[in-house]
Scaffold this motif. Structure first.
Motif, mmCIF file in Angstrom:
data_model
loop_
_atom_site.group_PDB
_atom_site.id
_atom_site.type_symbol
_atom_site.label_atom_id
_atom_site.label_comp_id
_atom_site.label_asym_id
_atom_site.label_seq_id
_atom_site.Cartn_x
_atom_site.Cartn_y
_atom_site.Cartn_z
ATOM 1 N N ASP A 25 -21.701 67.464 11.959
ATOM 2 C CA ASP A 25 -21.125 66.354 11.220
ATOM 3 C C ASP A 25 -19.976 66.792 10.324
ATOM 4 O O ASP A 25 -19.148 65.977 9.927
ATOM 5 N N ALA A 26 -19.913 68.084 10.021
ATOM 6 C CA ALA A 26 -18.890 68.580 9.102
ATOM 7 C C ALA A 26 -17.672 69.136 9.827
ATOM 8 O O ALA A 26 -16.679 69.466 9.186
ATOM 9 N N ASP A 27 -17.733 69.277 11.159
ATOM 10 C CA ASP A 27 -16.642 69.903 11.902
ATOM 11 C C ASP A 27 -16.102 68.948 12.962
ATOM 12 O O ASP A 27 -16.851 68.176 13.571
ATOM 13 N N ASP A 28 -14.812 69.037 13.186
ATOM 14 C CA ASP A 28 -14.151 68.163 14.155
ATOM 15 C C ASP A 28 -12.989 68.940 14.756
ATOM 16 O O ASP A 28 -12.016 69.245 14.064
ATOM 17 N N LEU A 29 -13.078 69.269 16.032
ATOM 18 C CA LEU A 29 -12.046 70.059 16.693
ATOM 19 C C LEU A 29 -11.467 69.281 17.861
ATOM 20 O O LEU A 29 -12.159 68.487 18.507
ATOM 21 N N ALA A 30 -10.181 69.506 18.136
ATOM 22 C CA ALA A 30 -9.528 68.820 19.254
ATOM 23 C C ALA A 30 -8.465 69.721 19.852
ATOM 24 O O ALA A 30 -7.827 70.513 19.151
ATOM 25 N N LEU A 31 -8.298 69.602 21.162
ATOM 26 C CA LEU A 31 -7.248 70.306 21.887
ATOM 27 C C LEU A 31 -6.393 69.253 22.579
ATOM 28 O O LEU A 31 -6.910 68.406 23.319
ATOM 29 N N GLU A 32 -5.085 69.275 22.329
ATOM 30 C CA GLU A 32 -4.197 68.230 22.826
ATOM 31 C C GLU A 32 -3.073 68.815 23.669
ATOM 32 O O GLU A 32 -2.520 69.873 23.343
ATOM 33 N N TRP A 33 -2.743 68.109 24.751
ATOM 34 C CA TRP A 33 -1.610 68.458 25.613
ATOM 35 C C TRP A 33 -0.713 67.239 25.743
ATOM 36 O O TRP A 33 -1.190 66.118 25.865
ATOM 37 N N ARG A 34 0.596 67.450 25.691
ATOM 38 C CA ARG A 34 1.536 66.343 25.836
ATOM 39 C C ARG A 34 2.586 66.695 26.883
ATOM 40 O O ARG A 34 3.007 67.844 27.007
ATOM 41 N N HIS A 35 3.010 65.669 27.626
ATOM 42 C CA HIS A 35 4.046 65.841 28.638
ATOM 43 C C HIS A 35 5.149 64.810 28.432
ATOM 44 O O HIS A 35 4.868 63.624 28.233
ATOM 45 N N GLN A 36 6.374 65.285 28.471
ATOM 46 C CA GLN A 36 7.530 64.396 28.454
ATOM 47 C C GLN A 36 8.354 64.682 29.695
ATOM 48 O O GLN A 36 8.788 65.815 29.918
ATOM 49 N N GLY A 37 8.551 63.662 30.502
ATOM 50 C CA GLY A 37 9.266 63.848 31.758
ATOM 51 C C GLY A 37 10.764 63.944 31.576
ATOM 52 O O GLY A 37 11.306 63.777 30.485
ATOM 53 N N GLY A 38 11.451 64.198 32.674
ATOM 54 C CA GLY A 38 12.898 64.349 32.656
ATOM 55 C C GLY A 38 13.604 63.015 32.510
ATOM 56 O O GLY A 38 13.039 61.952 32.748
ATOM 57 N N TYR A 39 14.876 63.079 32.120
ATOM 58 C CA TYR A 39 15.674 61.865 31.969
ATOM 59 C C TYR A 39 17.156 62.204 32.079
ATOM 60 O O TYR A 39 17.572 63.355 31.883
ATOM 61 N N ALA A 40 17.947 61.191 32.421
ATOM 62 C CA ALA A 40 19.402 61.355 32.511
ATOM 63 C C ALA A 40 19.976 61.533 31.116
ATOM 64 O O ALA A 40 19.552 60.879 30.161
ATOM 65 N N LEU A 41 20.973 62.416 31.014
ATOM 66 C CA LEU A 41 21.597 62.695 29.725
ATOM 67 C C LEU A 41 22.815 61.826 29.459
ATOM 68 O O LEU A 41 23.292 61.761 28.325
ATOM 69 N N ASP A 42 23.337 61.167 30.486
ATOM 70 C CA ASP A 42 24.492 60.294 30.301
ATOM 71 C C ASP A 42 24.372 59.092 31.228
ATOM 72 O O ASP A 42 23.580 59.095 32.180
ATOM 73 N N ALA A 43 25.161 58.055 30.931
ATOM 74 C CA ALA A 43 25.070 56.819 31.694
ATOM 75 C C ALA A 43 25.499 56.995 33.134
ATOM 76 O O ALA A 43 25.037 56.270 34.022
ATOM 77 N N ALA A 44 26.370 57.956 33.403
ATOM 78 C CA ALA A 44 26.834 58.197 34.765
ATOM 79 C C ALA A 44 25.851 59.023 35.574
ATOM 80 O O ALA A 44 26.059 59.246 36.776
ATOM 81 N N ASN A 45 24.797 59.512 34.925
ATOM 82 C CA ASN A 45 23.751 60.309 35.585
ATOM 83 C C ASN A 45 24.291 61.596 36.172
ATOM 84 O O ASN A 45 23.857 62.066 37.226
ATOM 85 N N THR A 46 25.232 62.231 35.472
ATOM 86 C CA THR A 46 25.803 63.496 35.952
ATOM 87 C C THR A 46 24.998 64.702 35.485
ATOM 88 O O THR A 46 25.181 65.797 36.018
ATOM 89 N N ALA A 47 24.129 64.526 34.502
ATOM 90 C CA ALA A 47 23.327 65.643 33.996
ATOM 91 C C ALA A 47 21.948 65.110 33.634
ATOM 92 O O ALA A 47 21.774 63.942 33.291
ATOM 93 N N GLU A 48 20.943 66.009 33.708
ATOM 94 C CA GLU A 48 19.577 65.584 33.460
ATOM 95 C C GLU A 48 18.813 66.648 32.698
ATOM 96 O O GLU A 48 18.988 67.855 32.925
ATOM 97 N N TYR A 49 17.983 66.206 31.767
ATOM 98 C CA TYR A 49 17.042 67.086 31.087
ATOM 99 C C TYR A 49 15.758 67.120 31.907
ATOM 100 O O TYR A 49 15.240 66.069 32.305
ATOM 101 N N PRO A 50 15.199 68.306 32.203
ATOM 102 C CA PRO A 50 14.063 68.383 33.134
ATOM 103 C C PRO A 50 12.721 67.978 32.546
ATOM 104 O O PRO A 50 11.756 67.797 33.286
ATOM 105 N N GLY A 51 12.623 67.862 31.215
ATOM 106 C CA GLY A 51 11.341 67.540 30.606
ATOM 107 C C GLY A 51 10.610 68.781 30.120
ATOM 108 O O GLY A 51 11.068 69.910 30.322
ATOM 109 N N HIS A 52 9.480 68.571 29.471
ATOM 110 C CA HIS A 52 8.738 69.710 28.937
ATOM 111 C C HIS A 52 7.280 69.332 28.712
ATOM 112 O O HIS A 52 6.898 68.160 28.748
ATOM 113 N N ASP A 53 6.452 70.361 28.469
ATOM 114 C CA ASP A 53 5.047 70.206 28.110
ATOM 115 C C ASP A 53 4.809 70.965 26.807
ATOM 116 O O ASP A 53 5.364 72.040 26.616
#
Length: 640
Positions: A612-640
């Motif tokens: 009752d006195a202890d509370d532990l958690a392990l969390e993982w997050r993912h962010q996917g890739g996206y275009a860096l400009d409106a013309a879609n000439t460059a893209e960020y690949p994402g990260h975890d």
């Protein structure tokens, strides 16, 4: 006394020291643990979906309870807010942020207008005077719960509830406690919490944070206070909430270059002179009277003040901006339980905002044209008075034991009265014209504008059995232009003939809730029209069209009394549906993916409570890739 070790980042750690001051804390620990677990499973009875008693509704709503908020102990709101599927709060320098809810990360003068930020059901800013960093003004660290409505708001929400609504709820007065919490961490991080309440009439919560950074000359100091009072013995059972926020931040400038975040450049600060100072003060009161025939009347008056000073280090000439607004309003609603469960309301708001932008020094870098068109002195100096009046009605009716129908409609009128306090046109501060075709900054003459709009929804629920249901709705929402979009013009544009942005579409969802399982899947398809942007000529126009499609899912599984699993995953396909050459050389083409709109967002957490006195958690997050400009000439690949 508890000593908790929490790992943050890759290499650094933070130590938290909490001291309970309640005289009977030890004797009551078992009871409090049980009460806390019960409170974690529910929020206040008022939700952002409806201004009346909590009920099921077809909107996709995520609820972050007090337990999750305290467990994360977020230094920045993004650390807890991003647990909602389809939500991405992108952290900037210090407490700055940009918001995305079923949308790309939006930036610019009107970006904040796509989201409605509430504090206990009341908007924290006037409709036409939002700020992209306004989430930092909310006391998320002190919240009893945070509710996120993903997608357009309902009939009780007006302008700005376009892509989503965030409502931060204070802790309950009934949760009597006295406590002090101290935290220390790397880069000079120090934070202190204090809470006191008598469980019946009043409650005060405060937090003070001082933090440095891994970057040179980057730090912030912030103070937040929530004070509540109620009297259940008086007519209307009045409840008052006072909210105060103060931010003093030394901002770090942007870094540039491929993979700059991977090497020593990430610690550099090209703009050590940059700063942001902001204050906000809000006062609201809730009154509710029970009437005959299972009806009730609620009245919520409120007062607000905000001001902000900051250096535009990201613009040539680095002008200083000072902006502020004062506003007052009232929310009225009559509702009746039974039959159609009708809710009828009126919202009224009056606001006065001002903006001053001054370039203190002559520009000596850049081209001759840039130096000539960005003169020293005042660029903008204006005041805007606004008035808003809206009426809405919505209902929920049981068609059968399994079917439920939801409907709502809102009509809203927003008036602007603009007063230019500098010379009209694109002249210099001394009244002389600029070379190279005129100054960049153009000031319209005094004028009045009015926007009349309507939104609505029609939704349904079908109960498959006692644990599952299907939901769906057709919805339309809008946002009026912000004052900065209407009157902060450039070059030869004397009038910004803008229309309100609108978003309409359809949503479908599945929900399941049992003693061990909570799960949901939601699909959406929206068309957004009259998108406001700055074109290649520097004109503010509202002829953009975008398409937003996606699917979101969430899961909570209580595998064992002391083990739990939570996960969320969202996929979106967000594209331009028009052609336009925009500002800064951006080339928008129909069918291109909207820049800074990750296709995938997700995360998972495993929780373990060994005692009752202890509370532990392990969390993982993912962010996917996206275009860096409106013309879609460059893209960020994402990260975890």
């Amino acid at each position: 006394m508890t000593l908790t070790y929490v790992h943050v980042g890759k290499r650094r750690s933070i130590i938290l020291l909490a001291l309970a001051l309640s005289p009977s804390a030890n004797a009551q620990s078992s009871t409090q643990d049980a009460d806390s677990a019960e409170r974690a499973a529910r929020l206040d009875a008022i939700t952002i979906v409806a201004r009346g008693p909590e009920s099921t509704a077809p909107e996709a709503t995520s609820r972050l309870g007090r337990r999750a908020i305290e467990q994360v102990a977020a230094v920045h709101a993004s650390e807890v807010m991003n647990r909602a599927p389809g939500v991405w709060i992108s952290r900037g320098s210090g407490q700055e942020q940009l918001t995305a809810i079923r949308s790309p990360v939006l930036s610019g003068v009107g970006a904040c207008g796509a989201f409605l930020f509430l504090e206990d059901g009341v908007p924290i800013r006037p409709t036409a005077f939002c700020n992209v960093n306004q989430l930092s003004e909310l006391a998320t660290e002190l919240a009893g719960g945070i509710e996120v409505l993903r997608g357009p708001g309902s009939a009780v929400h007006g302008s700005n509830a376009l892509h989503g609504v965030i409502d931060v709820k204070p802790r309950r007065i009934a949760d009597s406690e006295r406590s002090v919490t101290l935290e220390v961490g790397p880069h000079g991080f120090r934070r202190g919490f204090a809470s006191a309440a008598d469980s019946e009439r009043w409650r005060v919560d405060g937090v003070a944070t001082n933090s440095g950074s891994f970057r040179i000359d980057e730090d912030f100091q912030q103070r937040k206070l929530l004070a509540q009072w109620q009297d259940t013995s008086r007519s209307g059972e009045p409840r008052v909430l006072l909210s105060v926020s103060d931010l003093d931040q030394n901002t770090a400038g942007f870094i540039s270059g491929e993979d700059a975040y991977r090497d020593s450049r990430r610690r550099e600060n090209a703009n050590p002179e940059a700063f942001r100072k902001g204050q906000a003060l809000r006062l609201q009161s809730h009154w509710q009277w029970l009437l005959d025939g299972a009806a009730s009347l609620s009245v919520v008056p409120y007062l607000r003040h905000d001001q902000m000073d900051f250096l535009q280090h990201f613009n040539l000439g680095q002008p200083l901006e000072e902006n502020a607004s004062d506003s007052a309003g009232v929310q009225l609603m009559w509702q009746q339980e039974g039959g159609w469960n009708p809710q009828i309301g009126i919202d009224a708001e009056f606001a006065s905002g001002n903006l001053l932008e001054v370039q203190p020094l002559a520009l000596v870098t850049g081209s001759a044209a840039q130096q000539a068109t960005r003169p020293q002195g005042r660029h903008y100096d204006y005041r805007v008075n606004t008035g808003l009046l809206a009426a809405f009605a919505q209902s929920t009716v049981d068609l059968s034991s399994r079917w439920q129908l939801h409907s709502g409609l809102r009509a809203e009128s927003q008036r602007f009265d603009y007063d230019n306090r500098a010379a009209d046109g694109n002249l210099r501060d001394d009244g002389l014209p600029c070379a190279f075709g005129g100054c960049l900054f153009n000031r319209p003459a005094d004028r009045r504008d009015q926007f009349d709009n309507a939104n609505g929804r029609l939704g349904a629920q079908f109960a498959i059995d006692d644990t599952q249901m299907l939901v769906g709705r057709v919805v339309r929402a809008f946002r009026v232009p912000q004052a900065g979009e209407l009157y902060r013009l450039q070059r030869g544009q004397d009038v910004a003939d803008l229309r309100a942005e609108t978003l309409q579409g359809i949503e479908l969802g599945w929900r399941r809730r049992s003693s061990q399982w909570q799960a949901s899947v939601d699909l959406y398809d929206y068309d957004k029209r009259n998108v406001i942007l700055r074109d290649a000529q520097g004109f503010n126009v509202s002829d953009g069209v975008t398409r937003h499609r996606g699917v979101e899912s969430s899961l909570r599984w209580q595998a064992h009394e002391r083990w739990s699993l939570e996960a969320e995953l969202a996929y979106s396909d967000q594209r331009y549906a028009f052609d336009r050459d925009a500002a800064a050389g951006e080339q928008i083409r129909r069918g291109n993916r909207i820049d800074t709109a990750p296709r995938w967002l997700g995360g998972a957490r495993v929780g373990w409570q060994p005692s009752d006195a202890d509370d532990l958690a392990l969390e993982w997050r993912h962010q996917g890739g996206y275009a860096l400009d409106a013309a879609n000439t460059a893209e960020y690949p994402g990260h975890d």
